[in-house]
Design a protein around this motif. Sequence first.
Motif, PDB file in Angstrom:
ATOM      1  N   GLY A 119      11.644  -5.955  -0.718  1.00 26.04           N
ATOM      2  CA  GLY A 119      11.511  -7.141   0.122  1.00 26.04           C
ATOM      3  C   GLY A 119      12.792  -7.661   0.754  1.00 26.04           C
ATOM      4  N   ASN A 120      13.840  -6.844   0.779  1.00 28.31           N
ATOM      5  CA  ASN A 120      15.094  -7.278   1.397  1.00 28.31           C
ATOM      6  C   ASN A 120      15.026  -7.345   2.916  1.00 28.31           C
ATOM      7  OD1 ASN A 120      16.365  -7.676  -1.015  1.00 28.31           O
ATOM      8  ND2 ASN A 120      17.550  -5.798  -0.953  1.00 28.31           N
ATOM      9  N   HIS A 121      14.232  -6.478   3.510  1.00 28.02           N
ATOM     10  CA  HIS A 121      14.042  -6.501   4.950  1.00 28.02           C
ATOM     11  C   HIS A 121      12.700  -5.878   5.306  1.00 28.02           C
ATOM     12  CE1 HIS A 121      16.498  -2.879   4.052  1.00 28.02           C
ATOM     13  NE2 HIS A 121      15.701  -2.285   4.912  1.00 28.02           N
ATOM     14  N   THR A 133       8.730  10.645  -4.675  1.00 22.65           N
ATOM     15  CA  THR A 133       9.913   9.831  -4.898  1.00 22.65           C
ATOM     16  C   THR A 133      10.206   9.049  -3.618  1.00 22.65           C
ATOM     17  OG1 THR A 133      11.439  11.513  -4.075  1.00 22.65           O
ATOM     18  CG2 THR A 133      10.891  11.581  -6.440  1.00 22.65           C
ATOM     19  N   GLN A 134      11.068   8.062  -3.734  1.00 19.66           N
ATOM     20  CA  GLN A 134      11.478   7.345  -2.533  1.00 19.66           C
ATOM     21  C   GLN A 134      12.131   8.301  -1.543  1.00 19.66           C
ATOM     22  OE1 GLN A 134      13.893   4.053  -3.993  1.00 19.66           O
ATOM     23  NE2 GLN A 134      12.199   2.641  -3.620  1.00 19.66           N
ATOM     24  N   GLN A 135      12.918   9.235  -2.050  1.00 22.95           N
ATOM     25  CA  GLN A 135      13.592  10.198  -1.170  1.00 22.95           C
ATOM     26  C   GLN A 135      12.577  11.049  -0.413  1.00 22.95           C
ATOM     27  OE1 GLN A 135      17.051  10.624  -0.437  1.00 22.95           O
ATOM     28  NE2 GLN A 135      15.978  11.662   1.211  1.00 22.95           N
ATOM     29  N   GLN A 136      11.547  11.522  -1.090  1.00 26.92           N
ATOM     30  CA  GLN A 136      10.532  12.342  -0.432  1.00 26.92           C
ATOM     31  C   GLN A 136       9.800  11.560   0.650  1.00 26.92           C
ATOM     32  OE1 GLN A 136       8.633  13.354  -4.149  1.00 26.92           O
ATOM     33  NE2 GLN A 136       9.177  15.516  -3.914  1.00 26.92           N
ATOM     34  N   LEU A 137       9.426  10.321   0.346  1.00 27.14           N
ATOM     35  CA  LEU A 137       8.720   9.511   1.334  1.00 27.14           C
ATOM     36  C   LEU A 137       9.645   9.143   2.489  1.00 27.14           C
ATOM     37  CD1 LEU A 137       6.228   8.103   2.355  1.00 27.14           C
ATOM     38  CD2 LEU A 137       6.813   6.138   0.918  1.00 27.14           C
ATOM     39  N   SER A 140      16.039   6.385   6.036  1.00 28.63           N
ATOM     40  CA  SER A 140      16.927   6.554   4.885  1.00 28.63           C
ATOM     41  C   SER A 140      16.261   5.996   3.629  1.00 28.63           C
ATOM     42  CB  SER A 140      18.257   5.850   5.122  1.00 28.63           C
ATOM     43  OG  SER A 140      18.083   4.452   5.079  1.00 28.63           O
ATOM     44  N   ILE A 141      16.702   6.490   2.499  1.00 30.49           N
ATOM     45  CA  ILE A 141      16.158   6.003   1.232  1.00 30.49           C
ATOM     46  C   ILE A 141      16.517   4.529   1.040  1.00 30.49           C
ATOM     47  CG2 ILE A 141      18.115   6.793  -0.138  1.00 30.49           C
ATOM     48  CD1 ILE A 141      16.097   7.420  -2.394  1.00 30.49           C
ATOM     49  N   SER A 142      17.686   4.107   1.512  1.00 37.02           N
ATOM     50  CA  SER A 142      18.067   2.699   1.360  1.00 37.02           C
ATOM     51  C   SER A 142      17.161   1.796   2.192  1.00 37.02           C
ATOM     52  CB  SER A 142      19.536   2.484   1.719  1.00 37.02           C
ATOM     53  OG  SER A 142      19.787   2.817   3.057  1.00 37.02           O
ATOM     54  N   THR A 143      16.703   2.283   3.336  1.00 36.06           N
ATOM     55  CA  THR A 143      15.764   1.515   4.159  1.00 36.06           C
ATOM     56  C   THR A 143      14.440   1.349   3.424  1.00 36.06           C
ATOM     57  OG1 THR A 143      16.778   2.205   6.237  1.00 36.06           O
ATOM     58  CG2 THR A 143      14.481   1.496   6.337  1.00 36.06           C
ATOM     59  N   LEU A 144      13.916   2.438   2.899  1.00 31.23           N
ATOM     60  CA  LEU A 144      12.650   2.386   2.162  1.00 31.23           C
ATOM     61  C   LEU A 144      12.777   1.480   0.945  1.00 31.23           C
ATOM     62  CD1 LEU A 144       9.742   3.285   1.698  1.00 31.23           C
ATOM     63  CD2 LEU A 144      10.635   5.294   0.507  1.00 31.23           C
ATOM     64  N   SER A 145      13.849   1.620   0.224  1.00 28.53           N
ATOM     65  CA  SER A 145      14.072   0.784  -0.948  1.00 28.53           C
ATOM     66  C   SER A 145      14.118  -0.693  -0.561  1.00 28.53           C
ATOM     67  CB  SER A 145      15.374   1.192  -1.634  1.00 28.53           C
ATOM     68  OG  SER A 145      15.648   0.353  -2.717  1.00 28.53           O
ATOM     69  N   LYS A 176       0.836  -1.209   0.000  1.00 23.54           N
ATOM     70  CA  LYS A 176       0.000   0.000   0.000  1.00 23.54           C
ATOM     71  C   LYS A 176       0.863   1.248   0.000  1.00 23.54           C
ATOM     72  CE  LYS A 176      -3.868  -1.976   2.564  1.00 23.54           C
ATOM     73  NZ  LYS A 176      -4.582  -1.957   3.846  1.00 23.54           N
ATOM     74  N   LEU A 177       1.906   1.225   0.816  1.00 20.58           N
ATOM     75  CA  LEU A 177       2.800   2.375   0.906  1.00 20.58           C
ATOM     76  C   LEU A 177       3.422   2.686  -0.447  1.00 20.58           C
ATOM     77  CD1 LEU A 177       4.145   4.385   2.908  1.00 20.58           C
ATOM     78  CD2 LEU A 177       5.974   2.719   3.157  1.00 20.58           C
ATOM     79  N   LYS A 178       3.912   1.667  -1.118  1.00 18.88           N
ATOM     80  CA  LYS A 178       4.525   1.865  -2.431  1.00 18.88           C
ATOM     81  C   LYS A 178       3.493   2.366  -3.437  1.00 18.88           C
ATOM     82  CE  LYS A 178       7.349  -0.481  -5.893  1.00 18.88           C
ATOM     83  NZ  LYS A 178       8.041  -1.728  -6.234  1.00 18.88           N
ATOM     84  N   HIS A 179       2.303   1.783  -3.413  1.00 18.63           N
ATOM     85  CA  HIS A 179       1.242   2.201  -4.328  1.00 18.63           C
ATOM     86  C   HIS A 179       0.880   3.674  -4.106  1.00 18.63           C
ATOM     87  CE1 HIS A 179      -2.423   2.028  -6.728  1.00 18.63           C
ATOM     88  NE2 HIS A 179      -3.044   2.580  -5.698  1.00 18.63           N
ATOM     89  N   ILE A 180       0.686   4.041  -2.853  1.00 19.43           N
ATOM     90  CA  ILE A 180       0.313   5.427  -2.543  1.00 19.43           C
ATOM     91  C   ILE A 180       1.451   6.372  -2.883  1.00 19.43           C
ATOM     92  CG2 ILE A 180      -0.175   7.011  -0.636  1.00 19.43           C
ATOM     93  CD1 ILE A 180      -1.976   4.787   0.529  1.00 19.43           C
TER      94      ILE A 180
END
Length: 66
Positions: free
Chosen positions: A39-41, A18-22, A29-34, A7-11
């Motif tokens: 699905g890495n963590h 962008t990932q950075q904005q979210l 961090s952007i790496s955490t969101l990515s 849902k988060l990615k869809h929204i």
Amino acid sequence: MLDEIKKLKHIRKKSGLTQQQLATELEISISTLSGWEIGNHEPSNLALDKIRHFLKSKKPKHKNGK
């Protein structure tokens, strides 16, 4: 938990964020969101609370409070 990340990615994409904005919005961090999105963590309980709050704030408002 996986549903919340989907849902988060869809929204995020639907809102034009962008990932950075979210990541900034969620104070991560952007790496955490990515990592979550691919699905890495999985997010911690604290991060899940932030995600849930963000998702609630983005729900469409209905007329007449319904």
